[in-house]
Design a protein around this motif. Structure first.
Motif, PDB file in Angstrom:
ATOM      1  N   ALA A 346      34.159  20.011  34.436  1.00 34.15           N
ATOM      2  CA  ALA A 346      34.947  19.342  33.398  1.00 34.15           C
ATOM      3  C   ALA A 346      34.080  18.476  32.488  1.00 34.15           C
ATOM      4  CB  ALA A 346      36.044  18.494  34.044  1.00 34.15           C
ATOM      5  N   ALA A 347      32.925  18.042  32.995  1.00 35.35           N
ATOM      6  CA  ALA A 347      32.038  17.177  32.212  1.00 35.35           C
ATOM      7  C   ALA A 347      31.087  17.969  31.323  1.00 35.35           C
ATOM      8  CB  ALA A 347      31.237  16.269  33.152  1.00 35.35           C
ATOM      9  N   VAL A 348      31.117  19.297  31.408  1.00 28.82           N
ATOM     10  CA  VAL A 348      30.236  20.142  30.598  1.00 28.82           C
ATOM     11  C   VAL A 348      30.922  20.450  29.274  1.00 28.82           C
ATOM     12  CG1 VAL A 348      29.075  22.372  30.433  1.00 28.82           C
ATOM     13  CG2 VAL A 348      29.120  21.153  32.616  1.00 28.82           C
ATOM     14  N   ARG A 349      30.415  19.878  28.219  1.00 30.71           N
ATOM     15  CA  ARG A 349      30.978  20.099  26.878  1.00 30.71           C
ATOM     16  C   ARG A 349      29.944  19.653  25.852  1.00 30.71           C
ATOM     17  NH1 ARG A 349      33.621  15.906  29.353  1.00 30.71           N
ATOM     18  NH2 ARG A 349      33.314  13.819  28.430  1.00 30.71           N
ATOM     19  N   PRO A 350      30.033  20.174  24.637  1.00 27.27           N
ATOM     20  CA  PRO A 350      29.054  19.782  23.613  1.00 27.27           C
ATOM     21  C   PRO A 350      29.133  18.299  23.321  1.00 27.27           C
ATOM     22  CG  PRO A 350      30.856  21.047  22.647  1.00 27.27           C
ATOM     23  CD  PRO A 350      31.018  21.138  24.116  1.00 27.27           C
ATOM     24  N   GLY A 351      27.966  17.680  23.190  1.00 25.92           N
ATOM     25  CA  GLY A 351      27.892  16.254  22.926  1.00 25.92           C
ATOM     26  C   GLY A 351      27.783  15.405  24.174  1.00 25.92           C
ATOM     27  N   ALA A 352      28.107  15.987  25.328  1.00 27.94           N
ATOM     28  CA  ALA A 352      27.957  15.247  26.585  1.00 27.94           C
ATOM     29  C   ALA A 352      26.486  15.194  26.969  1.00 27.94           C
ATOM     30  CB  ALA A 352      28.757  15.912  27.697  1.00 27.94           C
ATOM     31  N   LYS A 353      26.112  14.178  27.719  1.00 26.17           N
ATOM     32  CA  LYS A 353      24.755  14.111  28.229  1.00 26.17           C
ATOM     33  C   LYS A 353      24.573  15.142  29.337  1.00 26.17           C
ATOM     34  CE  LYS A 353      24.229   9.152  27.292  1.00 26.17           C
ATOM     35  NZ  LYS A 353      24.018   7.811  27.901  1.00 26.17           N
ATOM     36  N   PHE A 354      23.342  15.675  29.433  1.00 23.54           N
ATOM     37  CA  PHE A 354      23.073  16.650  30.493  1.00 23.54           C
ATOM     38  C   PHE A 354      23.361  16.057  31.868  1.00 23.54           C
ATOM     39  CE2 PHE A 354      20.292  18.450  33.735  1.00 23.54           C
ATOM     40  CZ  PHE A 354      20.597  19.801  33.632  1.00 23.54           C
ATOM     41  N   ARG A 355      23.085  14.781  32.050  1.00 21.80           N
ATOM     42  CA  ARG A 355      23.260  14.163  33.357  1.00 21.80           C
ATOM     43  C   ARG A 355      24.730  13.926  33.724  1.00 21.80           C
ATOM     44  NH1 ARG A 355      18.481  11.836  35.425  1.00 21.80           N
ATOM     45  NH2 ARG A 355      16.768  11.632  33.909  1.00 21.80           N
ATOM     46  N   ASP A 356      25.642  14.046  32.756  1.00 18.26           N
ATOM     47  CA  ASP A 356      27.032  13.669  33.014  1.00 18.26           C
ATOM     48  C   ASP A 356      27.673  14.503  34.120  1.00 18.26           C
ATOM     49  OD1 ASP A 356      26.866  11.714  31.099  1.00 18.26           O
ATOM     50  OD2 ASP A 356      28.084  12.768  29.596  1.00 18.26           O
ATOM     51  N   PHE A 357      27.425  15.804  34.121  1.00 23.38           N
ATOM     52  CA  PHE A 357      28.094  16.634  35.127  1.00 23.38           C
ATOM     53  C   PHE A 357      27.561  16.352  36.528  1.00 23.38           C
ATOM     54  CE2 PHE A 357      24.493  19.408  34.155  1.00 23.38           C
ATOM     55  CZ  PHE A 357      24.204  20.020  35.357  1.00 23.38           C
ATOM     56  N   HIS A 358      26.287  16.005  36.622  1.00 23.01           N
ATOM     57  CA  HIS A 358      25.733  15.607  37.918  1.00 23.01           C
ATOM     58  C   HIS A 358      26.385  14.319  38.397  1.00 23.01           C
ATOM     59  CE1 HIS A 358      22.852  14.598  41.069  1.00 23.01           C
ATOM     60  NE2 HIS A 358      22.659  13.430  40.480  1.00 23.01           N
ATOM     61  N   ASP A 359      26.474  13.336  37.516  1.00 22.17           N
ATOM     62  CA  ASP A 359      27.058  12.050  37.898  1.00 22.17           C
ATOM     63  C   ASP A 359      28.514  12.210  38.328  1.00 22.17           C
ATOM     64  OD1 ASP A 359      24.648  10.856  37.300  1.00 22.17           O
ATOM     65  OD2 ASP A 359      25.272  10.196  35.295  1.00 22.17           O
ATOM     66  N   ALA A 360      29.254  13.059  37.609  1.00 16.63           N
ATOM     67  CA  ALA A 360      30.667  13.263  37.939  1.00 16.63           C
ATOM     68  C   ALA A 360      30.826  13.880  39.322  1.00 16.63           C
ATOM     69  CB  ALA A 360      31.328  14.140  36.879  1.00 16.63           C
ATOM     70  N   ASP A 461      34.029  24.229  21.957  1.00 13.68           N
ATOM     71  CA  ASP A 461      35.109  23.303  22.306  1.00 13.68           C
ATOM     72  C   ASP A 461      35.160  22.934  23.782  1.00 13.68           C
ATOM     73  OD1 ASP A 461      35.839  25.753  23.230  1.00 13.68           O
ATOM     74  OD2 ASP A 461      37.816  25.799  22.291  1.00 13.68           O
ATOM     75  N   GLY A 462      34.105  23.257  24.538  1.00 11.44           N
ATOM     76  CA  GLY A 462      34.109  22.914  25.964  1.00 11.44           C
ATOM     77  C   GLY A 462      33.128  23.759  26.731  1.00 11.44           C
ATOM     78  N   ASN A 463      33.640  24.608  27.617  1.00 16.22           N
ATOM     79  CA  ASN A 463      32.763  25.471  28.395  1.00 16.22           C
ATOM     80  C   ASN A 463      33.508  26.712  28.847  1.00 16.22           C
ATOM     81  OD1 ASN A 463      33.764  25.256  31.318  1.00 16.22           O
ATOM     82  ND2 ASN A 463      33.508  23.083  30.804  1.00 16.22           N
ATOM     83  N   ARG A 464      32.743  27.703  29.270  1.00 16.74           N
ATOM     84  CA  ARG A 464      33.305  28.925  29.849  1.00 16.74           C
ATOM     85  C   ARG A 464      32.531  29.256  31.104  1.00 16.74           C
ATOM     86  NH1 ARG A 464      32.202  34.533  28.662  1.00 16.74           N
ATOM     87  NH2 ARG A 464      31.107  33.973  26.730  1.00 16.74           N
ATOM     88  N   ASN A 465      33.268  29.495  32.178  1.00 18.27           N
ATOM     89  CA  ASN A 465      32.658  29.830  33.461  1.00 18.27           C
ATOM     90  C   ASN A 465      32.361  31.326  33.476  1.00 18.27           C
ATOM     91  OD1 ASN A 465      31.932  30.280  36.106  1.00 18.27           O
ATOM     92  ND2 ASN A 465      33.637  29.157  37.009  1.00 18.27           N
ATOM     93  N   LEU A 466      31.091  31.692  33.372  1.00 20.52           N
ATOM     94  CA  LEU A 466      30.707  33.099  33.334  1.00 20.52           C
ATOM     95  C   LEU A 466      30.981  33.800  34.659  1.00 20.52           C
ATOM     96  CD1 LEU A 466      27.257  32.862  31.469  1.00 20.52           C
ATOM     97  CD2 LEU A 466      29.529  33.226  30.474  1.00 20.52           C
ATOM     98  N   SER A 467      31.031  33.038  35.736  1.00 23.65           N
ATOM     99  CA  SER A 467      31.238  33.613  37.071  1.00 23.65           C
ATOM    100  C   SER A 467      32.638  33.356  37.608  1.00 23.65           C
ATOM    101  CB  SER A 467      30.178  33.085  38.049  1.00 23.65           C
ATOM    102  OG  SER A 467      30.003  31.685  37.928  1.00 23.65           O
ATOM    103  N   ALA A 468      33.594  33.165  36.708  1.00 28.26           N
ATOM    104  CA  ALA A 468      34.972  32.847  37.120  1.00 28.26           C
ATOM    105  C   ALA A 468      35.628  33.979  37.893  1.00 28.26           C
ATOM    106  CB  ALA A 468      35.816  32.500  35.895  1.00 28.26           C
TER     107      ALA A 468
END
Length: 486
Positions: A346-360, A461-468
């Protein structure tokens, strides 16, 4: 395996090669040498179409040219590496070379020759067809009679969309060249030797870093290749589930071999050593020995990825109950990791910091560890001191592409401390690992390791899970496994 003939004394000379005696083979007679020169059909390939990524590789070379005006740039593919005695490892071209040419030929070298203060002429230097006049093609251990036909220089030009020349002339030409030069090091010792007095480690590293950062944002071709890699990987995971009973009767090697078959049938290879970690081996992050037992009632952590023919790799992990059903404790741990992964994605989106998804993701895991009484809260204290890392161990993801850990030499400010952009592809892979000898946790936790990993494309506008296509929730995994096992 058939033994190679000895290498020729003079593969480039005009005289027929005289094969050396070594007790295994007789010397080549003049009559045989003359006979082997004649009677060969013309096999030149015509009407070749450029490789699919040719427009993209041309654009990449133009970007590289603009970054280093007036400098000669040398990017080698690399050479064969000896596995033992006279056998070699399968060749894999350097990532930098493959990215800029689309070619995968050993000994190849891309050279960008400056045309003045601005611009470059690009030439790919390759081995031409084996010489039949001097016997190279049948007496040299790397001759085409032994290892197979290679493209002629003319064919290579049509395929790659740039001029091709004989690489055997390159080292001398580089040794005599003047002006500033940069080379990607670590792939071709002869090329580096020719440039010894012309390059510096610092300037060469700047070249390597720039090419690494070029790959941070993937183009449409690359995204398509990564999706192909993921789709094949999904089928490889399905293959494994179908043979878990056979793995129980043998070992983790059966799982490794099953996935490898899919990788070789549909792609070039596996993108990295498959981790087929059953039982307590799942707590070892890079368990690639794959020689342990597979037991009903335990978990299998499968971390594997197919590499496409263009060398792009997937990187997916699922932690599966060998018998198809999680125990209550296994489910509790798995569901916690799933919740952490959901927060990370959910934290993976344009403009977010790379570290955000790790922290979440780390926050969710820290909360669970405190909730279960495995570490003392509050959660903010745990995160500040990094206490959760005893059981979470690793970062939550990395860039993905031609390398499984792609863009690895990019500057920290461009990657780890950077901002996500559309076109970036990264993994989100939190985990919890309770070592078999960890006396700080209750005994029933020991030897359980869980990781869930998916390949995520940053979109506008966000992300897409390639392995969904691979199920992720514990209940969906169980239902999927039951359906595959029939």
């Amino acid at each position: 395996m058939t033994e190679h003939q000895p290498a020729p004394e003079n593969p480039e000379g005009d005289e027929p090669i005289k094969q050396r005696k070594n007790g295994l083979y007789p010397a080549v007679s003049d009559e045989l040498a003359a006979n082997m020169k004649t009677g060969w059909a013309d096999t030149e390939l015509r009407d070749l179409r450029p490789i699919a990524q040719a427009p993209e590789t041309a654009r990449r070379r133009a970007e590289l040219s603009a970054q280093f005006p007036g400098e000669r740039l040398v990017i080698p593919a690399g050479n064969l590496k000896t596995r033992s005695n006279d056998t070699e490892y399968s060749f894999r071209a350097s990532t930098e070379y493959a990215y800029l040419t689309g070619d995968q030929t050993e000994d190849g070298v891309l050279v960008l020759e400056p045309t003045g203060p601005q611009g470059h002429d690009a030439t790919v230097y390759l081995l031409p067809r084996s010489n039949r006049e001097n016997g190279e093609f049948w007496l040299d251990g790397q001759g085409e009679l032994w290892v197979g036909r290679r493209h002629s220089l003319t064919e290579a030009e049509h395929l790659l969309g740039l001029p091709a020349s004989d690489v055997r002339e390159l080292a001398d030409a580089l040794a005599d060249a003047t002006g500033p030069v940069r080379v990607v090091r670590g792939h071709d010792a002869d090329i580096e030797t020719a440039l010894t007095d012309k390059v510096t480690a610092e300037r060469d590293e700047e070249l390597r870093v720039f090419i690494s950062e070029q790959r941070l944002v993937k183009d449409a071709f690359e995204i398509g290749e990564l999706q192909k890699a993921v789709d094949s990987t999904v089928r490889g995971f399905e293959d494994v589930v179908k043979v878990l009973d056979k793995a129980e009767a043998t070992s983790e090697r059966y799982i490794e071999g099953t996935f490898f078959l899919r990788a070789r049938v549909e792609g070039n290879d596996i993108g990295y050593g498959s981790i087929c970690a059953a039982g307590p081996h799942a707590t070892t992050l890079h368990w690639v020995r794959n020689d342990g037992p597979v037991r009903s009632g335990e978990l299998l952590l499968l971390d594997a990825g197919v590499e496409t023919h263009s060398l792009y790799t997937a990187d997916v992990t699922r932690t599966l109950p060998v018998n198809g059903t999680y125990t209550d404790l296994q489910r509790k741990i798995y569901d916690a990791v799933y919740k952490a992964q959901e927060a990370g994605i959910a934290a993976v989106r344009p403009g977010a910091k790379f570290r955000d998804f790790h922290d979440a993701a780390q926050r969710v895991l820290a909360e669970k560890l405190v909730e279960w009484g495995l570490t003392e809260g509050p959660v903010e204290r745990v995160l500040e001191l990094g206490l959760q890392r005893r059981w979470t161990l690793h970062g939550t993801g990395h860039m993905l592409g031609l390398d499984v850990h792609d863009c690895a030499v990019a500057r920290t400010e461009a990657y780890v401390d950077g901002v996500l952009e559309p076109g970036m592809v990264l993994t989100v892979e939190p985990g919890l690992y309770f070592q078999a000898d960890d006396t700080t946790v209750p005994e029933e936790y020991r030897g359980i390791g869980v990781r869930i990993e998916d390949d995520i494309l940053v979109t506008e506008d966000g992300n897409r899970n390639l392995s969904a296509a691979l199920p992720r929730t514990s209940s969906a995994v169980e239902a999927w496994m039951a359906e595959l096992k029939g």
